[in-house]
Motif scaffolding. Structure first.
Motif, PDB file in Angstrom:
ATOM      1  N   TRP A   1      -9.978 -11.994   0.422  1.00 18.83           N
ATOM      2  CA  TRP A   1     -10.508 -10.626   0.505  1.00 18.83           C
ATOM      3  C   TRP A   1     -10.928 -10.304   1.933  1.00 18.83           C
ATOM      4  CZ3 TRP A   1     -14.713  -7.749   1.852  1.00 18.83           C
ATOM      5  CH2 TRP A   1     -14.919  -6.523   1.215  1.00 18.83           C
TER       6      TRP A   1
ATOM      7  N   ILE B   1      -5.446  -9.725   0.335  1.00 18.16           N
ATOM      8  CA  ILE B   1      -5.363  -9.015  -0.943  1.00 18.16           C
ATOM      9  C   ILE B   1      -6.070  -7.678  -0.791  1.00 18.16           C
ATOM     10  CG2 ILE B   1      -5.278 -11.135  -2.317  1.00 18.16           C
ATOM     11  CD1 ILE B   1      -8.269 -10.678  -2.962  1.00 18.16           C
TER      12      ILE B   1
ATOM     13  N   TRP C   1     -10.717  -4.714  -3.343  1.00 21.64           N
ATOM     14  CA  TRP C   1     -11.371  -4.076  -4.474  1.00 21.64           C
ATOM     15  C   TRP C   1     -12.849  -4.458  -4.478  1.00 21.64           C
ATOM     16  CZ3 TRP C   1      -7.457  -5.081  -9.069  1.00 21.64           C
ATOM     17  CH2 TRP C   1      -6.247  -4.431  -8.773  1.00 21.64           C
TER      18      TRP C   1
ATOM     19  N   GLY D   1     -13.562  -7.980  -8.601  1.00 22.10           N
ATOM     20  CA  GLY D   1     -12.259  -8.387  -9.091  1.00 22.10           C
ATOM     21  C   GLY D   1     -12.188  -9.847  -9.482  1.00 22.10           C
TER      22      GLY D   1
ATOM     23  N   LEU E   1      -9.260 -12.942  -9.012  1.00 23.58           N
ATOM     24  CA  LEU E   1      -8.012 -13.343  -8.377  1.00 23.58           C
ATOM     25  C   LEU E   1      -7.595 -14.707  -8.920  1.00 23.58           C
ATOM     26  CD1 LEU E   1      -5.827 -12.796  -6.174  1.00 23.58           C
ATOM     27  CD2 LEU E   1      -7.246 -14.188  -4.638  1.00 23.58           C
TER      28      LEU E   1
ATOM     29  N   LEU F   1      -4.223 -10.264  -9.365  1.00 20.54           N
ATOM     30  CA  LEU F   1      -5.517  -9.638  -9.070  1.00 20.54           C
ATOM     31  C   LEU F   1      -5.830  -8.616 -10.149  1.00 20.54           C
ATOM     32  CD1 LEU F   1      -7.924  -8.982  -7.148  1.00 20.54           C
ATOM     33  CD2 LEU F   1      -6.391  -7.381  -5.969  1.00 20.54           C
ATOM     34  N   SER F   2      -7.053  -8.677 -10.686  1.00 22.90           N
ATOM     35  CA  SER F   2      -7.430  -7.762 -11.771  1.00 22.90           C
ATOM     36  C   SER F   2      -8.856  -7.285 -11.587  1.00 22.90           C
ATOM     37  CB  SER F   2      -7.310  -8.471 -13.121  1.00 22.90           C
ATOM     38  OG  SER F   2      -7.700  -7.629 -14.191  1.00 22.90           O
ATOM     39  N   ASP F   3      -9.132  -6.088 -12.094  1.00 19.31           N
ATOM     40  CA  ASP F   3     -10.508  -5.670 -12.329  1.00 19.31           C
ATOM     41  C   ASP F   3     -10.579  -5.211 -13.774  1.00 19.31           C
ATOM     42  OD1 ASP F   3      -9.454  -3.084 -12.283  1.00 19.31           O
ATOM     43  OD2 ASP F   3     -10.564  -2.441 -10.502  1.00 19.31           O
TER      44      ASP F   3
ATOM     45  N   HIS G   1      -4.458  -4.239 -12.896  1.00 18.94           N
ATOM     46  CA  HIS G   1      -4.112  -5.546 -12.351  1.00 18.94           C
ATOM     47  C   HIS G   1      -2.784  -5.440 -11.615  1.00 18.94           C
ATOM     48  CE1 HIS G   1      -2.007  -5.614 -16.295  1.00 18.94           C
ATOM     49  NE2 HIS G   1      -1.092  -6.314 -15.637  1.00 18.94           N
TER      50      HIS G   1
END
Length: 456
Positions: A333, A338, A341, A344, A346, A355-357, A361
């Motif tokens: 980050w 990436i 965000w 998140g 990872l 990568l998602s929140d 994703h």
């Protein structure tokens, strides 16, 4: 008395609940989770009798979500919260002390617990022992030993349980779990989880910059007038006695004080670490180490990180999971490798990253996955986090955040704080519930309660 904090980013669980009710029937949506447990033979149209403990703040939200059933009891240490809830449920009996509710209330099926964190286990355990279904807000308990106690009691009770990890009901998490378990990025040996929230020990200037509702640097020397209708002694419950002050109440002010909560780690960890816990089928770590400013004896940190090591299993290589909160962020980050965000998860696999929140994703690097054929969905859409639990109470069908799953997740989250407060890497023996190299961690794993309070 209520837990005020909820997910705030991405698609909200409430909107998901409404949408999925129109997309699928209850039976179809839950049928693929697992084989149903013993069916209780209850008519799906028959309404449950539910007692709600903690009905202000987050508790008011939970009350609204179960109001399709018969709410037969309202309990809160704050009269104002009970009276407000009674406006929508005038026939419900009113209680201030949940111990009296368990002594006096008859003819109910289930309990919703939305008190402050330090009393979750005390409201949940007697309900389980009475054979009642239980929905409890996150985190499930205040410490590691309580989480183990509740998990084992739930297994013995064989009732429907659900921890309030509402984002677990979202479709985004389900698609991520499917991708990871389908091997989209290969074996995962590294996970980074970070949240932007920086509530905790900080100066007034830091609090303002971080959007906090209160700045605290130590326990107040004096006291504030107790709000009319609040039973402060009952609110304290098993926690050590201290004078009332408005830095503790109403919520979520209390959650940064070790005596009452565990800060961001256990609160948002319940939502964010939930995703790798689910996708990688995690339980107990082997070691835990934490980093941050020197631990304060009273107040949880605004910024810190915790590193968990998980041993290899048959279908999963050894894994390092790192949690970051506040100012701390993972190296990919900070280096710009990436998207930055605010919060998140990872997953770093041998063949790529995910990568998602809460609500989105992406597979990384994106050009590498431009032609990737996603697996067909195998995890059905949820009918709603609360609706799952209600359905399970009536049918014996499974829930997705039952106390077996939530107990392990809660233990792990609390261990991050234990390592931080002790200030050393912990070698964790899950079976013995001991940090074998750090006996000084024992009081943080299981604490002493105030006279008159016991979990047995």
């Amino acid at each position: 008395m209520s837990d005020e904090s909820t997910p705030t980013r991405g698609t909200t669980p409430k909107s998901l609940s409404r949408r999925h009710f129109h997309k699928a029937t209850v039976a179809a949506a839950l049928g693929a989770f697992a084989a149903p447990a013993v069916v209780r033979g209850r008519n799906l149209n028959e309404r449950l009798a539910i007692a709600c403990i903690g009905v202000g703040g987050r508790g008011a939200g939970n009350l609204a979500e179960v109001s399709s059933e018969d709410v037969v009891a309202l309990c809160d240490v704050y009269d104002e919260a009970v009276e407000r809830a009674a406006g929508s449920h005038p026939k419900a009996r009113k209680f201030k002390d949940f111990r009296r509710l368990f002594d006096d209330l008859k003819g109910y099926d289930a309990v919703v617990v939305s008190t402050a964190e330090h009393t979750h286990a005390f409201a949940t355990l007697p309900a389980l022992q009475l054979g009642k279904h239980v929905y409890c807000e996150k985190p499930l308990t205040h410490n590691v030993w309580e989480a183990r106690r509740i998990r084992e009691a739930a297994a013995e009770a064989k009732v429907a349980t659900q921890m309030g990890t509402q984002i677990h009901a979202g479709d985004n998490y389900r698609r991520v779990v499917e991708l990871i378990q389908a091997g989209a990025i290969g074996p995962v040996k590294e996970v980074h989880v970070w949240v932007g929230r920086a509530w905790g020990l900080q100066s007034p200037e830091e609090a303002k910059a971080n959007g906090d509702i209160v700045s605290v640097t130590d326990r107040p020397a004096g006291s504030s007038p107790v709000p009319s209708g609040l039973d402060w002694e009952l609110w304290l419950g098993p926690a050590p006695a201290r004078p009332f002050h408005d830095v503790y109440f109403p919520g979520p002010k209390w959650y940064r004080w070790w005596d009452f909560g565990n800060g961001t780690m256990s609160d948002l960890g319940s939502h964010w670490i939930d995703l790798p816990f689910w996708a990688l089928k995690l339980k107990a770590p082997s070691t835990i180490e934490a980093f941050g400013p020197p631990a304060h004896p009273e107040i949880a940190p605004a910024s810190m990180k915790a590193v968990y090591e998980y041993q290899a299993r048959d279908d999963q290589p050894a894994l390092t999971l790192t949690w970051y909160q506040g100012a701390m962020k993972p190296e990919p980050w900070t280096s710009g490798a990436i998207p930055k965000w605010d919060s998140g998860v990872l997953f770093v696999g041998e063949q790529g990253m995910l990568l998602s929140d809460y609500g989105r994703h992406v597979l990384l690097p994106e050009d590498q996955f431009s032609d990737y054929q996603r697996p067909e969905p195998t995890i059905p859409s949820s009918i709603g986090h609360h609706a799952e639990w209600i359905h399970a109470c009536k049918t014996g069908a499974p829930t997705t955040c039952n106390f077996e799953y939530a107990g392990w997740l809660t233990e792990a989250n609390h261990l991050g704080n234990v390592a931080y407060r002790v200030g050393r890497k912990l070698d964790w023996d899950a079976a013995a519930l001991k940090a074998t190299n750090a006996p000084e961690a024992d009081p943080l794993i299981r604490r002493e309660y105030r006279a008159g309070w016991s979990l047995g």
